[in-house]
Motif scaffolding. Structure first.
Motif, PDB file in Angstrom:
ATOM      1  N   LEU A  23      36.585  73.706  10.302  1.00 15.29           N
ATOM      2  CA  LEU A  23      37.758  73.147   9.626  1.00 15.29           C
ATOM      3  C   LEU A  23      37.400  72.052   8.628  1.00 15.29           C
ATOM      4  O   LEU A  23      38.231  71.656   7.815  1.00 15.29           O
ATOM      5  N   GLY A  24      36.176  71.563   8.705  1.00 15.23           N
ATOM      6  CA  GLY A  24      35.749  70.535   7.753  1.00 15.23           C
ATOM      7  C   GLY A  24      35.908  69.119   8.261  1.00 15.23           C
ATOM      8  O   GLY A  24      35.979  68.179   7.462  1.00 15.23           O
ATOM      9  N   VAL A  25      35.965  68.942   9.582  1.00 22.91           N
ATOM     10  CA  VAL A  25      36.014  67.600  10.150  1.00 22.91           C
ATOM     11  C   VAL A  25      34.672  66.906   9.910  1.00 22.91           C
ATOM     12  O   VAL A  25      33.612  67.514  10.052  1.00 22.91           O
ATOM     13  N   ASP A  26      34.730  65.626   9.530  1.00 21.10           N
ATOM     14  CA  ASP A  26      33.513  64.870   9.243  1.00 21.10           C
ATOM     15  C   ASP A  26      33.045  64.001  10.402  1.00 21.10           C
ATOM     16  O   ASP A  26      31.847  63.821  10.611  1.00 21.10           O
ATOM     17  N   ARG A  27      34.010  63.436  11.141  1.00 23.46           N
ATOM     18  CA  ARG A  27      33.684  62.465  12.173  1.00 23.46           C
ATOM     19  C   ARG A  27      34.563  62.690  13.400  1.00 23.46           C
ATOM     20  O   ARG A  27      35.624  63.302  13.318  1.00 23.46           O
ATOM     21  N   ILE A  28      34.128  62.143  14.529  1.00 24.99           N
ATOM     22  CA  ILE A  28      34.891  62.234  15.769  1.00 24.99           C
ATOM     23  C   ILE A  28      35.192  60.824  16.269  1.00 24.99           C
ATOM     24  O   ILE A  28      34.317  59.948  16.277  1.00 24.99           O
ATOM     25  N   ASP A  29      36.449  60.600  16.675  1.00 23.56           N
ATOM     26  CA  ASP A  29      36.882  59.341  17.262  1.00 23.56           C
ATOM     27  C   ASP A  29      37.111  59.551  18.760  1.00 23.56           C
ATOM     28  O   ASP A  29      37.822  60.484  19.150  1.00 23.56           O
ATOM     29  N   PHE A  30      36.537  58.699  19.576  1.00 28.64           N
ATOM     30  CA  PHE A  30      36.673  58.814  21.026  1.00 28.64           C
ATOM     31  C   PHE A  30      37.734  57.825  21.515  1.00 28.64           C
ATOM     32  O   PHE A  30      37.553  56.603  21.422  1.00 28.64           O
ATOM     33  N   GLY A  31      38.847  58.371  22.024  1.00 29.24           N
ATOM     34  CA  GLY A  31      39.993  57.547  22.371  1.00 29.24           C
ATOM     35  C   GLY A  31      40.025  57.040  23.794  1.00 29.24           C
ATOM     36  O   GLY A  31      40.879  56.219  24.131  1.00 29.24           O
ATOM     37  N   ASN A  32      39.124  57.502  24.641  1.00 23.20           N
ATOM     38  CA  ASN A  32      39.126  57.098  26.048  1.00 23.20           C
ATOM     39  C   ASN A  32      37.813  56.400  26.373  1.00 23.20           C
ATOM     40  O   ASN A  32      36.771  57.047  26.513  1.00 23.20           O
ATOM     41  N   GLY A  33      37.873  55.087  26.502  1.00 23.82           N
ATOM     42  CA  GLY A  33      36.649  54.326  26.744  1.00 23.82           C
ATOM     43  C   GLY A  33      36.013  54.591  28.087  1.00 23.82           C
ATOM     44  O   GLY A  33      34.814  54.339  28.275  1.00 23.82           O
ATOM     45  N   ASN A  34      36.789  55.107  29.029  1.00 21.04           N
ATOM     46  CA  ASN A  34      36.248  55.366  30.357  1.00 21.04           C
ATOM     47  C   ASN A  34      35.585  56.732  30.482  1.00 21.04           C
ATOM     48  O   ASN A  34      35.083  57.084  31.555  1.00 21.04           O
ATOM     49  N   SER A  35      35.595  57.511  29.402  1.00 22.63           N
ATOM     50  CA  SER A  35      35.041  58.865  29.477  1.00 22.63           C
ATOM     51  C   SER A  35      33.531  58.907  29.251  1.00 22.63           C
ATOM     52  O   SER A  35      32.890  59.908  29.560  1.00 22.63           O
ATOM     53  N   PHE A  36      32.955  57.834  28.721  1.00 26.12           N
ATOM     54  CA  PHE A  36      31.523  57.843  28.429  1.00 26.12           C
ATOM     55  C   PHE A  36      30.699  57.764  29.710  1.00 26.12           C
ATOM     56  O   PHE A  36      31.046  57.040  30.650  1.00 26.12           O
ATOM     57  N   ALA A  37      29.609  58.508  29.723  1.00 20.92           N
ATOM     58  CA  ALA A  37      28.704  58.478  30.873  1.00 20.92           C
ATOM     59  C   ALA A  37      28.221  57.053  31.107  1.00 20.92           C
ATOM     60  O   ALA A  37      27.844  56.351  30.166  1.00 20.92           O
ATOM     61  N   GLY A  38      28.244  56.635  32.355  1.00 20.34           N
ATOM     62  CA  GLY A  38      27.786  55.311  32.733  1.00 20.34           C
ATOM     63  C   GLY A  38      28.904  54.329  33.017  1.00 20.34           C
ATOM     64  O   GLY A  38      28.703  53.359  33.758  1.00 20.34           O
ATOM     65  N   VAL A  39      30.089  54.562  32.424  1.00 19.74           N
ATOM     66  CA  VAL A  39      31.181  53.597  32.587  1.00 19.74           C
ATOM     67  C   VAL A  39      31.631  53.515  34.036  1.00 19.74           C
ATOM     68  O   VAL A  39      31.821  52.422  34.584  1.00 19.74           O
ATOM     69  N   LYS A  40      31.802  54.657  34.694  1.00 17.36           N
ATOM     70  CA  LYS A  40      32.255  54.651  36.088  1.00 17.36           C
ATOM     71  C   LYS A  40      31.204  54.037  37.009  1.00 17.36           C
ATOM     72  O   LYS A  40      31.539  53.399  38.013  1.00 17.36           O
ATOM     73  N   GLU A  41      29.926  54.219  36.663  1.00 14.15           N
ATOM     74  CA  GLU A  41      28.856  53.766  37.543  1.00 14.15           C
ATOM     75  C   GLU A  41      28.541  52.279  37.355  1.00 14.15           C
ATOM     76  O   GLU A  41      28.376  51.541  38.334  1.00 14.15           O
ATOM     77  N   LYS A  42      28.452  51.840  36.094  1.00  7.43           N
ATOM     78  CA  LYS A  42      28.024  50.453  35.857  1.00  7.43           C
ATOM     79  C   LYS A  42      28.974  49.649  34.980  1.00  7.43           C
ATOM     80  O   LYS A  42      28.712  48.468  34.704  1.00  7.43           O
ATOM     81  N   GLY A  43      30.066  50.276  34.530  1.00 12.26           N
ATOM     82  CA  GLY A  43      31.082  49.534  33.785  1.00 12.26           C
ATOM     83  C   GLY A  43      31.007  49.646  32.286  1.00 12.26           C
ATOM     84  O   GLY A  43      31.944  49.277  31.585  1.00 12.26           O
TER      85      GLY A  43
END
Length: 337
Positions: A23-43
């Motif tokens: 579709l021609g998307v250039d960038r991705i914005d991540f709207g959920n800060g808790n979804s990244f690996a490591g957040v649940k384990e170490k914050g």
């Protein structure tokens, strides 16, 4: 200017990335800060996992544009014991994102929106498209506004957090961007006056906004949007634009409805011209897309009937991305570029 889309998970499939690329998307914005690996384990996010995700996105010709920090909850805003860990996690997250050379972070603060002061309803538009509507008049039992003292205590907690986040962002070469309060009811912390207050309190070039056209139009229509783009854009405080249209506004109609880009009150090409005039060169994000027949929407319980983030084969997002690309082509032709 480029195009970004919001996702609310880091578990992106190859189909997700392939369709975005097509579709021609250039960038991705991540709207959920808790979804990244490591957040649940170490914050806070794990750098190695983040770099792997970034590399995978880049393999499809795209990159990460904006990310979200771990949430600041009600406990921190009320200065409860032990809640300072939340700020420590956000500060560490800024450092991690800076190491990955990601340039825009957003911090969410509990309490920046006053829920229960308008009635949400399902707006049915052309061909049966579904969108989010909100009405003040339909709500019979309205919650009271916070007192001035309560608002000042809230701002004190916000300032306490930003006093640590802003220097860290500057040291990490990261911009920290605030999204306006949505819904923008009177006295909402990040309404029109609140946006000014942020940059008055923190006069740092790394401090600015995820400028949401739809949210600001809900508060004052097209004139307010044009004026704020001119004001904040001239100061280089607009880091990302949520490019969406609405019908009506709280002051004029006591209600509003989100709309497709060509079907609301705003002339989106005029908005684009204003962004061009102030030198904005960041991403346009088609946010809160109405739900078309056949879509499987990514809804948020706080905004029923609003399509928040990307999902594969989403017709509303595909339409919006194509519409923005056409506007950008027209803008270049209009500008003689």
């Amino acid at each position: 200017m480029k195009i970004s889309v919001t996702v609310n998970t880091t578990e992106l499939t190859d189909l997700d990335l392939q369709q975005m690329s097509q579709l021609g998307v250039d960038r991705i914005d991540f709207g959920n800060g808790n979804s990244f690996a490591g957040v649940k384990e170490k914050g806070f996010p794990d750098l190695d996992s983040l770099l792997k995700l970034q590399k995978r996105i880049r393999s499809w010709g795209m990159d990460i544009n904006r990310v979200t920090l771990p949430n600041i909850t009600e406990e921190f805003m009320h200065n409860q014991e032990g809640s300072e860990t939340q700020l420590e996690n956000s500060v560490n997250a800024v450092k991690v994102f800076g190491e990955a050379n990601i340039k825009i972070v957003r911090q969410r603060f509990e309490g920046d929106v006053f829920y229960g002061r308008s009635q949400t309803y399902q707006a049915i538009q052309r061909g049966g498209a579904i969108s989010r509507g909100e009405s003040v008049g339909l709500l019979k039992d309205k919650t009271e506004s916070p007192s001035l003292e309560e608002l000042e205590k809230w701002w004190s907690s916000f300032q306490r957090a930003y006093s640590e986040l802003v220097p860290t962002a500057q040291e990490s070469n990261v911009n920290i961007a605030m999204h306006p309060s949505d819904t923008p009811h009177p006295e909402s912390p990040f309404g029109g006056l609140g946006l000014h207050r942020i940059i008055d309190d923190f006069p740092n070039e790394n401090v600015g906004f995820v400028y949401c056209i739809g949210t600001r139009a809900e508060e004052g229509g097209s004139p307010l949007v044009i004026d704020e783009i001119n004001h904040f854009g001239r100061k280089d405080r607009i880091f990302l634009v949520h490019f969406r249209n609405v019908r009506g506004s709280l002051p004029t109609a006591g209600a509003f409805e989100e709309a497709l880009l060509d079907d609301g009150d705003l002339n989106m090409f005029k908005v684009l011209l204003e962004l061009k005039k102030v030198g904005f060169d960041g991403c346009l994000n088609p946010d809160h897309v109405p739900i078309l027949a056949g879509d499987v929407a990514d809804k948020d319980k706080k905004w029923a009937n609003s399509n928040i983030g990307w999902k594969a084969s989403n017709l509303g997002f595909a339409y919006s991305i194509g519409y923005i690309k056409a506007l950008l082509t027209a803008l270049n032709e209009f500008s003689g570029q």
